[in-house]
Design a protein around this motif. Structure first.
Motif, PDB file in Angstrom:
ATOM      1  N   LEU A 150      38.884 -51.309  17.403  1.00  0.00           N
ATOM      2  CA  LEU A 150      38.355 -51.715  16.105  1.00  0.00           C
ATOM      3  C   LEU A 150      36.990 -52.384  16.281  1.00  0.00           C
ATOM      4  CD1 LEU A 150      41.596 -53.239  14.570  1.00  0.00           C
ATOM      5  CD2 LEU A 150      40.630 -50.993  14.107  1.00  0.00           C
ATOM      6  N   PRO A 151      35.959 -51.929  15.563  1.00  0.00           N
ATOM      7  CA  PRO A 151      34.597 -52.483  15.712  1.00  0.00           C
ATOM      8  C   PRO A 151      34.431 -53.791  14.935  1.00  0.00           C
ATOM      9  CG  PRO A 151      34.571 -50.740  14.080  1.00  0.00           C
ATOM     10  CD  PRO A 151      35.988 -50.799  14.602  1.00  0.00           C
TER      11      PRO A 151
ATOM     12  N   GLU B 264      30.743 -55.387  14.606  1.00  0.00           N
ATOM     13  CA  GLU B 264      29.850 -54.659  13.687  1.00  0.00           C
ATOM     14  C   GLU B 264      30.145 -55.011  12.240  1.00  0.00           C
ATOM     15  OE1 GLU B 264      29.432 -50.060  12.149  1.00  0.00           O
ATOM     16  OE2 GLU B 264      30.006 -50.412  14.244  1.00  0.00           O
ATOM     17  N   VAL B 265      31.416 -54.948  11.859  1.00  0.00           N
ATOM     18  CA  VAL B 265      31.737 -55.211  10.455  1.00  0.00           C
ATOM     19  C   VAL B 265      31.572 -56.699  10.121  1.00  0.00           C
ATOM     20  CG1 VAL B 265      33.272 -53.230  10.324  1.00  0.00           C
ATOM     21  CG2 VAL B 265      34.228 -55.467  10.839  1.00  0.00           C
TER      22      VAL B 265
ATOM     23  N   PRO C 264      36.703 -42.749  13.433  1.00  0.00           N
ATOM     24  CA  PRO C 264      35.918 -43.989  13.489  1.00  0.00           C
ATOM     25  C   PRO C 264      35.613 -44.625  12.139  1.00  0.00           C
ATOM     26  CG  PRO C 264      35.091 -42.430  15.096  1.00  0.00           C
ATOM     27  CD  PRO C 264      36.135 -41.692  14.289  1.00  0.00           C
TER      28      PRO C 264
ATOM     29  N   ALA D  43      36.636 -48.526  11.159  1.00  0.00           N
ATOM     30  CA  ALA D  43      35.708 -49.535  10.634  1.00  0.00           C
ATOM     31  C   ALA D  43      36.223 -50.118   9.324  1.00  0.00           C
ATOM     32  CB  ALA D  43      34.326 -48.923  10.436  1.00  0.00           C
ATOM     33  N   GLU D  44      36.836 -49.255   8.506  1.00  0.00           N
ATOM     34  CA  GLU D  44      37.407 -49.726   7.236  1.00  0.00           C
ATOM     35  C   GLU D  44      38.564 -50.679   7.480  1.00  0.00           C
ATOM     36  OE1 GLU D  44      39.947 -47.761   3.594  1.00  0.00           O
ATOM     37  OE2 GLU D  44      38.347 -46.560   4.497  1.00  0.00           O
TER      38      GLU D  44
ATOM     39  N   GLU E 199      37.155 -53.965   8.654  1.00  0.00           N
ATOM     40  CA  GLU E 199      36.513 -54.687   7.564  1.00  0.00           C
ATOM     41  C   GLU E 199      37.533 -55.333   6.633  1.00  0.00           C
ATOM     42  OE1 GLU E 199      33.028 -54.148   4.173  1.00  0.00           O
ATOM     43  OE2 GLU E 199      33.239 -52.696   5.800  1.00  0.00           O
TER      44      GLU E 199
END
Length: 381
Positions: A89-90, A93-94, A367, A371-372, A375
């Motif tokens: 999980l990024p 970034e988020v 991906p 990201a969702e 977030e």
């Protein structure tokens, strides 16, 4: 009626200290009563998501202090028992898009940072509240030593095993045991399988564990497993036997931990209660909506409660602020408790087939969807 000029806060944990800080910054006199004569010395940590960190920064908590006490997460990895990467999980970034980092952070250190921002003179340690009295003009807490502390209002932030909750509800409310117990520690630790600013979670049949960078050459680790409630002893060899054959990162962290540095916990939560309000008394955090750690939201929810209650009390009378706070937060908080139960089941499935299906599904999430998901967690949605 005029806004409150003095508020007594019961509980010196994250929620109680945060609401006291919010009110003090708005010009309200605050007095925090913590039943223990010292801060919890348990060497543990937790995840504080971006939305809650933003509240702390807005309240004047020093960003450099937060960076010293924790590590801003770039990626949260979910791995199988043997270490196969299921998803990444990024989070970094988020979180940057949301305007504040997400941290893995020391529990004890965050309390110290909040007390420093609030002022230690506002916190009474070793001051246990055993009762409440209120009338048309004030609310008073009765302390174990027989003394009293009065204010316009009382905020109950005294945790999952809240004394004030039963007083507000007018009856004894039982916590619900999830069936899961945990071991964990915060230690000096680095490892080639733990990149900086990573949180690595390992999902196994009926159990899970994890290791997370906390910065400064430190990491926190944890293992959740099925166990009856009420255990107190810690046996390091039992933990190593439980995770035998798991991803070697976790075993390395446990091996490096002195047995007396390991903390045992239990995952309890609370069914929805009718109201968080009784006259001039209101509950927040775990006192109002205790949740298991499986949604990683307990401390964050307490911070969000504190921010909302502080904001409302600084703009209006308690007669309108308390109901507005409950309306704003109760449905959301109870949904998180329910989500925590669901995540406990999903992350610790008992069926081998269901386990395989879950991991295969997660491994093929695209991906943008990852990201969702990140977030949603980082924003507290």
């Amino acid at each position: 009626m005029a806004q409150a000029s003095k508020v007594v806060v019961v509980g010196g944990g994250i929620g109680g200290l945060t609401v006291a800080l919010a009110l003090k910054r708005g010009g309200v006199e605050v007095e925090v009563h913590e039943k223990y004569d010292h801060l919890q010395s348990r060497a543990t940590g937790f995840t504080i998501w971006s939305y809650a960190i933003k509240h702390l920064l807005d309240l004047g908590v020093d960003p450099d202090t937060l960076a010293r006490l924790g590590s801003a997460i770039e990626f949260t990895e979910i791995r199988s028992r043997h270490g196969r990467l299921i998803e990444s999980l990024p989070v970094g970034e988020v979180s940057r898009r949301l305007g504040a980092p997400t941290y893995d952070i020391q529990r004890h250190g965050l309390q110290e940072a909040l007390i420093e921002a609030l002022g230690a003179e506002h916190v009474k340690m070793g001051s246990e509240v055993v009762g409440i009295e209120q009338d048309a003009d004030s609310a008073t807490v009765v302390l174990k030593d027989g003394s009293r502390a009065s204010g316009d209002l009382v905020i109950g932030a005294d945790g999952a095993h809240s004394t004030l909750r039963d007083l507000v509800a007018g009856r004894h409310l039982e916590l619900h045991y999830s069936g899961f117990s945990g071991w964990g520690a915060l230690i000096p630790f680095t490892h080639e399988l733990l990149p900086a600013q990573h949180h690595v979670e390992i999902w196994e049949k009926g159990s899970k564990g994890g290791v997370a960078d906390v910065g400064g050459g430190r990491a926190r680790w944890y293992v959740m497993h099925r166990a009856p409630a009420g255990g107190t002893s810690v046996d390091k060899q039992e933990i190593l036997a439980h995770i035998d054959g798991w991803y070697e990162l976790l075993a390395a962290a446990v091996e490096q931990t002195p047995e007396d540095g390991i903390v045992r916990t239990e995952a309890w939560d609370l069914a929805p209660i009718d109201s968080w309000i009784d006259g001039r008394v209101v509950l927040l955090g775990d006192a109002a909506h205790a949740t298991t750690p499986f949604a990683a939201m307990g401390a964050c929810m307490a911070i969000e409660d504190a921010d909302a209650l502080g904001r409302l009390l600084l703009s209006q009378s308690y007669e309108t602020a308390f109901p507005a706070f409950e309306k704003e937060r109760k449905e959301r908080a109870e949904a998180v408790v329910k989500h925590g139960r669901t995540m406990g089941r999903v992350s610790q499935l008992q069926s081998t087939v269901a386990l395989w299906l879950r991991d295969e599904f997660l491994a093929h999430v695209p991906p943008p969807k990852l990201a969702e998901i990140a977030e949603e967690m980082a924003s507290g949605r």
